[in-house]
Write a protein that holds these residues in place. Structure first.
Motif, PDB file in Angstrom:
ATOM      1  N   THR A  47      51.874  83.439  48.316  1.00 19.96           N
ATOM      2  CA  THR A  47      52.155  83.598  46.876  1.00 19.96           C
ATOM      3  C   THR A  47      52.840  82.358  46.307  1.00 19.96           C
ATOM      4  OG1 THR A  47      54.172  84.788  47.529  1.00 19.96           O
ATOM      5  CG2 THR A  47      52.263  86.123  46.914  1.00 19.96           C
ATOM      6  N   HIS A  48      52.666  81.223  46.987  1.00 20.02           N
ATOM      7  CA  HIS A  48      53.340  79.981  46.575  1.00 20.02           C
ATOM      8  C   HIS A  48      53.075  79.624  45.112  1.00 20.02           C
ATOM      9  CE1 HIS A  48      54.551  75.821  46.311  1.00 20.02           C
ATOM     10  NE2 HIS A  48      53.300  75.422  46.158  1.00 20.02           N
ATOM     11  N   GLU A  49      51.826  79.697  44.689  1.00 19.53           N
ATOM     12  CA  GLU A  49      51.486  79.320  43.314  1.00 19.53           C
ATOM     13  C   GLU A  49      51.719  80.468  42.340  1.00 19.53           C
ATOM     14  OE1 GLU A  49      47.539  77.808  43.214  1.00 19.53           O
ATOM     15  OE2 GLU A  49      48.015  76.002  44.358  1.00 19.53           O
ATOM     16  N   LEU A  50      51.500  81.704  42.782  1.00 23.48           N
ATOM     17  CA  LEU A  50      51.601  82.857  41.886  1.00 23.48           C
ATOM     18  C   LEU A  50      53.040  83.192  41.518  1.00 23.48           C
ATOM     19  CD1 LEU A  50      50.333  85.336  40.435  1.00 23.48           C
ATOM     20  CD2 LEU A  50      50.633  86.568  42.604  1.00 23.48           C
ATOM     21  N   SER A  51      53.927  83.185  42.508  1.00 24.09           N
ATOM     22  CA  SER A  51      55.289  83.672  42.277  1.00 24.09           C
ATOM     23  C   SER A  51      56.019  82.966  41.132  1.00 24.09           C
ATOM     24  CB  SER A  51      56.115  83.580  43.568  1.00 24.09           C
ATOM     25  OG  SER A  51      57.392  84.162  43.386  1.00 24.09           O
ATOM     26  N   PRO A  52      56.012  81.630  41.078  1.00 26.11           N
ATOM     27  CA  PRO A  52      56.680  80.980  39.940  1.00 26.11           C
ATOM     28  C   PRO A  52      56.050  81.345  38.596  1.00 26.11           C
ATOM     29  CG  PRO A  52      56.267  79.396  41.689  1.00 26.11           C
ATOM     30  CD  PRO A  52      55.506  80.634  42.038  1.00 26.11           C
ATOM     31  N   LEU A  95      63.671  77.859  35.658  1.00 28.26           N
ATOM     32  CA  LEU A  95      62.458  77.044  35.586  1.00 28.26           C
ATOM     33  C   LEU A  95      62.430  76.017  36.718  1.00 28.26           C
ATOM     34  CD1 LEU A  95      62.363  76.391  31.725  1.00 28.26           C
ATOM     35  CD2 LEU A  95      60.888  77.956  33.002  1.00 28.26           C
ATOM     36  N   CYS A  96      63.589  75.435  37.005  1.00 25.80           N
ATOM     37  CA  CYS A  96      63.668  74.417  38.055  1.00 25.80           C
ATOM     38  C   CYS A  96      63.446  75.021  39.441  1.00 25.80           C
ATOM     39  CB  CYS A  96      65.022  73.714  38.014  1.00 25.80           C
ATOM     40  SG  CYS A  96      65.257  72.662  36.564  1.00 25.80           S
ATOM     41  N   THR A  97      63.971  76.222  39.690  1.00 27.73           N
ATOM     42  CA  THR A  97      63.758  76.846  40.999  1.00 27.73           C
ATOM     43  C   THR A  97      62.283  77.161  41.210  1.00 27.73           C
ATOM     44  OG1 THR A  97      64.218  79.076  40.133  1.00 27.73           O
ATOM     45  CG2 THR A  97      66.062  77.874  41.140  1.00 27.73           C
TER      46      THR A  97
END
Length: 206
Positions: A47-52, A95-97
């Motif tokens: 979920t690396h791309e989805l989670s943020p 946003l930064c995290t």
């Protein structure tokens, strides 16, 4: 326009719960009890791309919008306005995290630059909401005339602080960190939701 700011604060706790639940369900074997929320967006995570996209980024925007509303409504109190600034900073840190991912497993040994920035942003997230809720222990009665909200702010602040040693012990033990992190952040984000609910009637007078 203030009502939209208060609405942003109201929905943040619900958004967080739903977003983390969705991301966790798409991460095979993910444990909400033992794993950090940051692991949902870690490098190499499914979920690396989805989670943020469903957590850090929209939540960051919601915090910024709510913080601006808090700043705008309390024209007569510098301390109250400073709590709005803290909430805005919390949103920026969120946003930064999301932008700076932690490493696989978010391990503390030999972290990458991205993880160091992620951890720094996470610390800012913790401190900003902690300071904001602490301010309202003092301000609630004086600015809003709500003694119960002062006690509620105190309770949320204490929960966020008292669970920190348990988080440290969980890291050492290798289990339980996810639970204690959710209690820690949950106390702070619940405070935001209740704060927004308290302020919502003021949208009709401004």
């Amino acid at each position: 326009m203030l009502k939209y700011g208060y609405l942003a604060g109201l929905i943040t706790p619900v958004w967080l719960v739903i977003g983390v639940a969705i991301a966790g369900s798409l991460y095979p074997g993910y444990s909400h009890l033992n794993q950090a929320m940051s692991e949902l967006g870690a490098l190499g995570a499914p979920t690396h791309e989805l989670s943020p996209l469903i957590n850090n980024f929209p939540l960051g925007v919601l915090f910024v919008v709510f913080g601006i509303a808090v700043f705008a409504v309390f024209k007569g109190s510098a301390l109250a306005r400073s709590s709005g600034v803290l909430i805005v900073l919390h949103g920026v840190a969120s946003l930064c995290t999301g932008y700076f991912s932690c490493d696989v497993g978010c391990g503390l040994e030999h972290p990458s630059d991205s993880q160091n920035l992620h951890n720094l942003s996470g610390m800012v997230m913790f401190l900003t909401l902690l300071l904001a809720s602490t301010l309202w222990i003092y301000l609630a009665t004086r600015v809003l005339g709500l003694k119960w909200f002062a006690w509620f702010s105190l309770a949320c602040t204490l929960v966020a602080l008292l669970v920190l040693p348990l988080m440290g012990q969980a890291v050492a033990a290798g289990e339980g960190f996810g639970l204690y992190q959710r209690i820690n952040y949950g106390a702070s984000i619940l405070w935001v939701g209740v704060f927004a609910w308290v302020l919502k009637p003021m949208s009709s007078t401004h």
